[in-house]
Design a protein around this motif. Sequence first.
Motif, mmCIF file in Angstrom:
data_model
loop_
_atom_site.group_PDB
_atom_site.id
_atom_site.type_symbol
_atom_site.label_atom_id
_atom_site.label_comp_id
_atom_site.label_asym_id
_atom_site.label_seq_id
_atom_site.Cartn_x
_atom_site.Cartn_y
_atom_site.Cartn_z
ATOM 1 N N GLU A 308 57.731 -7.316 19.688
ATOM 2 C CA GLU A 308 57.817 -6.789 18.330
ATOM 3 C C GLU A 308 58.042 -7.869 17.280
ATOM 4 O OE1 GLU A 308 60.702 -3.718 18.163
ATOM 5 O OE2 GLU A 308 59.570 -2.340 19.459
ATOM 6 N N ASP A 309 58.505 -9.045 17.698
ATOM 7 C CA ASP A 309 58.731 -10.108 16.716
ATOM 8 C C ASP A 309 57.491 -10.980 16.514
ATOM 9 O OD1 ASP A 309 58.726 -11.332 19.182
ATOM 10 O OD2 ASP A 309 60.399 -12.687 18.719
ATOM 11 N N PHE A 310 56.350 -10.573 17.089
ATOM 12 C CA PHE A 310 55.111 -11.365 16.975
ATOM 13 C C PHE A 310 54.747 -11.608 15.519
ATOM 14 C CE2 PHE A 310 50.521 -11.024 16.145
ATOM 15 C CZ PHE A 310 50.080 -12.210 16.722
ATOM 16 N N LEU A 311 54.774 -10.566 14.695
ATOM 17 C CA LEU A 311 54.354 -10.702 13.302
ATOM 18 C C LEU A 311 55.267 -11.658 12.542
ATOM 19 C CD1 LEU A 311 52.427 -9.874 11.064
ATOM 20 C CD2 LEU A 311 53.883 -7.885 10.621
ATOM 21 N N ASP A 312 56.554 -11.555 12.746
ATOM 22 C CA ASP A 312 57.491 -12.442 12.054
ATOM 23 C C ASP A 312 57.229 -13.904 12.412
ATOM 24 O OD1 ASP A 312 58.732 -10.330 10.809
ATOM 25 O OD2 ASP A 312 60.227 -10.078 12.399
ATOM 26 N N ARG A 313 56.990 -14.162 13.699
ATOM 27 C CA ARG A 313 56.742 -15.545 14.129
ATOM 28 C C ARG A 313 55.414 -16.064 13.586
ATOM 29 N NH1 ARG A 313 56.950 -15.948 20.298
ATOM 30 N NH2 ARG A 313 56.354 -13.743 20.278
ATOM 31 N N MET A 314 54.384 -15.230 13.609
ATOM 32 C CA MET A 314 53.087 -15.655 13.103
ATOM 33 C C MET A 314 53.130 -15.921 11.602
ATOM 34 S SD MET A 314 49.370 -13.730 13.335
ATOM 35 C CE MET A 314 49.900 -12.357 12.309
ATOM 36 N N ASN A 315 53.886 -15.113 10.870
ATOM 37 C CA ASN A 315 53.917 -15.236 9.414
ATOM 38 C C ASN A 315 54.598 -16.510 8.927
ATOM 39 O OD1 ASN A 315 52.402 -13.080 8.556
ATOM 40 N ND2 ASN A 315 54.138 -11.664 8.459
ATOM 41 N N VAL A 316 55.358 -17.164 9.777
ATOM 42 C CA VAL A 316 55.938 -18.450 9.382
ATOM 43 C C VAL A 316 54.823 -19.420 9.024
ATOM 44 C CG1 VAL A 316 57.254 -20.452 10.177
ATOM 45 C CG2 VAL A 316 58.027 -18.135 10.768
ATOM 46 N N ALA A 317 53.780 -19.489 9.857
ATOM 47 C CA ALA A 317 52.644 -20.374 9.587
ATOM 48 C C ALA A 317 51.740 -19.808 8.510
ATOM 49 C CB ALA A 317 51.852 -20.602 10.872
ATOM 50 N N VAL A 318 51.545 -18.490 8.507
ATOM 51 C CA VAL A 318 50.645 -17.866 7.527
ATOM 52 C C VAL A 318 51.153 -18.085 6.107
ATOM 53 C CG1 VAL A 318 49.711 -15.679 6.693
ATOM 54 C CG2 VAL A 318 49.787 -16.137 9.149
ATOM 55 N N LYS A 319 52.445 -17.919 5.891
ATOM 56 C CA LYS A 319 53.001 -18.079 4.546
ATOM 57 C C LYS A 319 52.881 -19.512 4.045
ATOM 58 C CE LYS A 319 56.306 -14.265 4.857
ATOM 59 N NZ LYS A 319 57.740 -13.859 4.911
ATOM 60 N N GLU A 320 52.921 -20.481 4.955
ATOM 61 C CA GLU A 320 52.751 -21.874 4.543
ATOM 62 C C GLU A 320 51.349 -22.129 4.000
ATOM 63 O OE1 GLU A 320 53.652 -24.258 7.892
ATOM 64 O OE2 GLU A 320 55.830 -23.956 7.793
ATOM 65 N N GLN A 321 50.355 -21.381 4.514
ATOM 66 C CA GLN A 321 48.967 -21.603 4.127
ATOM 67 C C GLN A 321 48.522 -20.743 2.947
ATOM 68 O OE1 GLN A 321 46.971 -23.998 5.460
ATOM 69 N NE2 GLN A 321 48.827 -24.619 6.577
ATOM 70 N N ARG A 322 49.018 -19.519 2.862
ATOM 71 C CA ARG A 322 48.512 -18.609 1.826
ATOM 72 C C ARG A 322 49.600 -17.996 0.956
ATOM 73 N NH1 ARG A 322 48.089 -13.091 3.600
ATOM 74 N NH2 ARG A 322 46.197 -12.835 2.355
ATOM 75 N N GLY A 323 50.846 -18.363 1.150
ATOM 76 C CA GLY A 323 51.911 -17.933 0.255
ATOM 77 C C GLY A 323 52.477 -16.563 0.546
ATOM 78 N N VAL A 324 51.773 -15.745 1.299
ATOM 79 C CA VAL A 324 52.250 -14.407 1.624
ATOM 80 C C VAL A 324 51.810 -14.096 3.048
ATOM 81 C CG1 VAL A 324 50.172 -13.306 0.661
ATOM 82 C CG2 VAL A 324 52.283 -11.987 0.876
ATOM 83 N N GLY A 325 52.656 -13.402 3.784
ATOM 84 C CA GLY A 325 52.357 -13.123 5.178
ATOM 85 C C GLY A 325 51.481 -11.912 5.377
ATOM 86 N N PHE A 326 51.026 -11.737 6.627
ATOM 87 C CA PHE A 326 50.262 -10.562 7.010
ATOM 88 C C PHE A 326 51.204 -9.398 7.269
ATOM 89 C CE2 PHE A 326 46.922 -13.601 8.901
ATOM 90 C CZ PHE A 326 46.176 -13.575 7.731
ATOM 91 N N ARG A 327 50.676 -8.179 7.195
ATOM 92 C CA ARG A 327 51.409 -6.966 7.541
ATOM 93 C C ARG A 327 50.384 -5.862 7.790
ATOM 94 N NH1 ARG A 327 51.091 -8.010 2.577
ATOM 95 N NH2 ARG A 327 50.313 -6.490 1.074
ATOM 96 N N PRO A 328 50.751 -4.813 8.503
ATOM 97 C CA PRO A 328 49.817 -3.695 8.670
ATOM 98 C C PRO A 328 49.561 -3.007 7.338
ATOM 99 C CG PRO A 328 51.612 -3.604 10.275
ATOM 100 C CD PRO A 328 52.001 -4.628 9.255
ATOM 101 N N VAL A 329 48.310 -2.704 7.070
ATOM 102 C CA VAL A 329 47.932 -2.051 5.816
ATOM 103 C C VAL A 329 47.052 -0.846 6.126
ATOM 104 C CG1 VAL A 329 46.684 -2.294 3.630
ATOM 105 C CG2 VAL A 329 48.050 -4.205 4.507
ATOM 106 N N ALA A 330 47.440 0.310 5.601
ATOM 107 C CA ALA A 330 46.638 1.521 5.747
ATOM 108 C C ALA A 330 45.764 1.698 4.506
ATOM 109 C CB ALA A 330 47.538 2.738 5.936
ATOM 110 N N THR A 331 44.518 2.092 4.701
ATOM 111 C CA THR A 331 43.598 2.260 3.580
ATOM 112 C C THR A 331 42.849 3.582 3.686
ATOM 113 O OG1 THR A 331 41.767 1.138 4.716
ATOM 114 C CG2 THR A 331 43.224 -0.226 3.354
ATOM 115 N N ALA A 332 42.392 4.055 2.542
ATOM 116 C CA ALA A 332 41.442 5.161 2.465
ATOM 117 C C ALA A 332 40.468 4.825 1.343
ATOM 118 C CB ALA A 332 42.144 6.490 2.190
#
Length: 414
Positions: A308-332
């Motif tokens: 369950e901590d996969f997203l938190d660990r991945m976002n450490v690197a993501v935020k360094e590159q794009r300023g904001v981390g990933f998260r699940p997003v629902a769309t319609a």
Amino acid sequence: MHANPRTPHRRTAIVLAGGGARGAYEAGVLSYLFERIYARVGPNFEFDVVSGTSVGATHAAFTVASSHMEPEARARLLTETWTEMRIRNVLSISTRDLFAVPLRALGLTRLTRISGAERAESVGGLVDLTPLGDLVTHRVPWTEMRANLNERHRGALCVSCTEVRSGRVTVFMDGPLADPEPWSHDPNAQAIRTEITHQHVRASAAIPFLFPSVRIDRRYYVDGGLRMNTPLSPALRLSAERILVIALKHKPPLSASALPYPEEVITQPAFLLGKVLDALTLDQLEYELHRIGLINALIDRGEAVYGEDFLDRMNVAVKEQRGVGFRPVATAVVRPSEDIGRMAADCHSRTGGFRELGVLPGLLARMAQHGLPGGEADLLSYLYFDGCFTSQLVELGRQDARAMEDEILELLAG
């Protein structure tokens, strides 16, 4: 503010695409949301982030500025703006344009509108859209914008433009949730926190070559749809987790039997310009939605495999590159159930289109359809600001929103 008190609030956003006169469809969808869906989501519901470009910027501003109004009055004011449109009141084309438009097209003269003694407010373009600018100025209840953003709903309004000199996307944002920081890592875009006015909205709707560019401070801006027509990026970067998108292009079913266009059709300027506008202003949405789906799948699979901590660990690197981390997003996505180009062609054939404006508009309308197969009128559909066409689009928007009501409620209310 509308979520169950025992669960954290999930930030919602609405994303409004651009497409000239096609925006009447967007108005129909919004009117149904105001009247039928908002109250079912929760008391005093409003979207946290409202993001628009081109004609969608006009509707984004209206959505925020009108949030104090009663639902029926709010919907009526918006739809009447479109259903009461007459082409003569929107496109200002005089007899002298019979000579001036060709000269402007060749760069031998330019259309300039002055606001004050300092510098031109808008320059360039083939057509004078001052009447349409007046609609933006007077129909959007600008006097309520500040209170709605800062006191009643405390959200963010985002209007996307393209800065002419650099070609960069510029996202003007306003309200307590506005935050330019997520754009600081992006070399192709910038975000500016400012008090949004009718000038920003007019700039976002200025289709290059056709409509004049608009000056804001010391720079000139045109349609944000050139680089980001369906402005999902502001909603994502401002941490929206539930996003409703209103698109302006019919998505036909895939068919292996569809025949290619003959050579004489694809050489017609009207056909090519219509398809170029489609590619620039309407076709980016599918890529962006696919990317959201890909990231959602990555998160799901990563958490299943790595915990369950996969997203938190991945976002450490993501935020360094794009300023904001990933998260699940629902769309319609609400999109036209009918081909809008075909609707424009049918309406024009019944009414004679731009004849009431004189020789030049009639000539432009014929050019917009010259050499095209039956029902192909993509270019015309961007410019046909008339009640004959726009009233049909408003009604289609309401019908399509009604058909998706349960899906929209599930997205927004959970």
